[in-house]
Design an enzyme around this catalytic site. Structure first.
Site, short mmCIF file in Angstrom:
data_model
loop_
_atom_site.label_atom_id
_atom_site.label_comp_id
_atom_site.label_asym_id
_atom_site.label_seq_id
_atom_site.Cartn_x
_atom_site.Cartn_y
_atom_site.Cartn_z
N PHE A 298 8.32 -34.62 1.43
CA PHE A 298 7.47 -35.09 2.52
C PHE A 298 7.69 -36.58 2.75
O PHE A 298 8.20 -37.30 1.89
CB PHE A 298 5.99 -34.81 2.22
CG PHE A 298 5.47 -35.52 0.99
CD1 PHE A 298 4.88 -36.77 1.10
CD2 PHE A 298 5.57 -34.94 -0.27
CE1 PHE A 298 4.40 -37.43 -0.02
CE2 PHE A 298 5.09 -35.59 -1.39
CZ PHE A 298 4.51 -36.84 -1.27
N CYS A 299 7.33 -37.02 3.96
CA CYS A 299 7.40 -38.44 4.32
C CYS A 299 6.31 -38.72 5.36
O CYS A 299 5.49 -37.85 5.64
CB CYS A 299 8.79 -38.80 4.84
SG CYS A 299 9.29 -37.85 6.29
N THR A 300 6.31 -39.89 5.94
CA THR A 300 5.20 -40.30 6.82
C THR A 300 5.07 -39.43 8.06
O THR A 300 4.01 -38.86 8.34
CB THR A 300 5.36 -41.77 7.24
OG1 THR A 300 5.56 -42.57 6.08
CG2 THR A 300 4.13 -42.24 7.99
#
EC number: 1.14.-.-
Length: 326
Positions: free
Chosen positions: A176-178
């Protein structure tokens, strides 16, 4: 309702003439008082901008008039103040820099997981959960049980994978990331490295915070964002962080009480890491910012946005006239 709409957007698409899109896009942004930064590259578009509702709608409509940019992924949040000082459209080699040739999310990418299904996935003990963001982002908040790869930049992520992960050992990987764009590249890279079951959070952390109720959430802390808000809480409201103007890292009220903190010059994270010349430059910049604030102005340097917009519109009109004469 907050005054400013903050819009994070991206799309991976072949843009052979991306250089030609810069001037009209920048002119539109300046005309409609849209601040922030957009990146253009041969692989697509990426960036975060802010304006009033009408300004953001105008930008999204413009993107949809360019056939290749139709369907650009975007997410919105809100801010009481304008979170950007400048308007920029930059030409880049990559719209998100992994630094590995041949990685193309348009051809191979991990499996998207909806925010509503994310908790069940990362709660599975057989799933190796990796936060693809950088140290300073993870320090503010992350998902429960996620591994921190201890990277300072996204370019370091491939090295982390090579040194710490194995397709034979890590059968299921969730990332996951922003906002989702880094996972487009990182999962594509993982697939190229032989990892078979690779998942990523669709829409990123911001979409998860928007759609999953806090009482059901597995998110811990706040979420770093790349604008003047610095970080947002689970309600996507500005969290209690500021930015050190010297090192550009997030700082807390506690950091600002440290004897190592000097407004605009240093904080506990960067004190002693800058040269004397840099420190003097930071102090002079802070002095100019203070003077501008006293005059009720905004210190951003150079010509005003209005002047730039007028100059660019004149340039575009001249080019249009030349095309008609040709």
């Amino acid at each position: 309702m907050s005054q400013y709409v903050v819009c994070a957007l991206y799309k991976f698409v072949e843009l052979n003439n991306y250089q030609e899109l810069r001037e009209p896009l920048l002119a539109l942004m300046e005309k409609h008082h849209i601040r922030g930064t957009l990146l253009l590259a041969g692989e697509g578009i990426n960036g975060t901008v802010a304006s009033d509702r009408a300004g953001i709608d105008t930008l999204l409509e413009w993107l949809n008039t360019e056939p290749r940019l139709t369907g650009t992924v975007y997410k919105e949040s809100y801010s009481e103040t304008q979170p950007f000082n400048r308007t920029k459209v930059k030409l880049k080699k990559e719209i998100v820099t992994l630094g590995v040739e041949g990685i193309d999310p348009r051809h191979v990418v991990g499996t998207y997981v909806k925010p509503q299904d994310w908790n069940d996935l990362i709660a599975d003990p057989e799933v190796f959960v990796v936060d693809t963001r950088n140290d300073y982002e993870i320090e503010i908040g992350t998902f429960k049980g996620a591994v921190n790869p201890n990277t300072e930049t996204f370019r370091e992520f491939p090295d982390y994978v090579k040194e710490n992960m194995d397709p034979a050992k890590h059968k299921k990987v969730a990332m996951f990331c922003t906002g989702g764009i880094r996972c487009e590249k990182s999962t594509a890279y993982m697939k190229e490295q032989g990892f078979e079951e690779v998942y990523h959070l669709e829409g990123g952390i911001l979409k998860y915070l928007e759609e999953v109720p806090q009482e059901e959430s597995m998110w811990e802390g706040d979420c770093y964002v790349f604008d003047g808000r610095v970080a947002v809480n689970h309600q996507l409201e500005k969290a209690d962080y500021d930015l050190c103007n010297a090192c550009r890292l997030p700082i807390t009220d506690e950091d600002k009480q440290s004897e190592l903190f000097e407004q605009g010059v240093s904080c506990p994270k960067c004190h002693g890491k800058h040269s004397e010349e840099q420190v003097e430059r930071f102090r002079e910049r802070e002095k100019q910012v203070s003077l501008a604030n006293q005059r009720g102005e905004q210190h951003v340097g150079g010509e005003s946005a209005k002047q730039r917009a007028q100059r660019r519109e004149a340039k575009l009109a001249k080019k249009a006239a030349q095309r008609k004469q040709a």
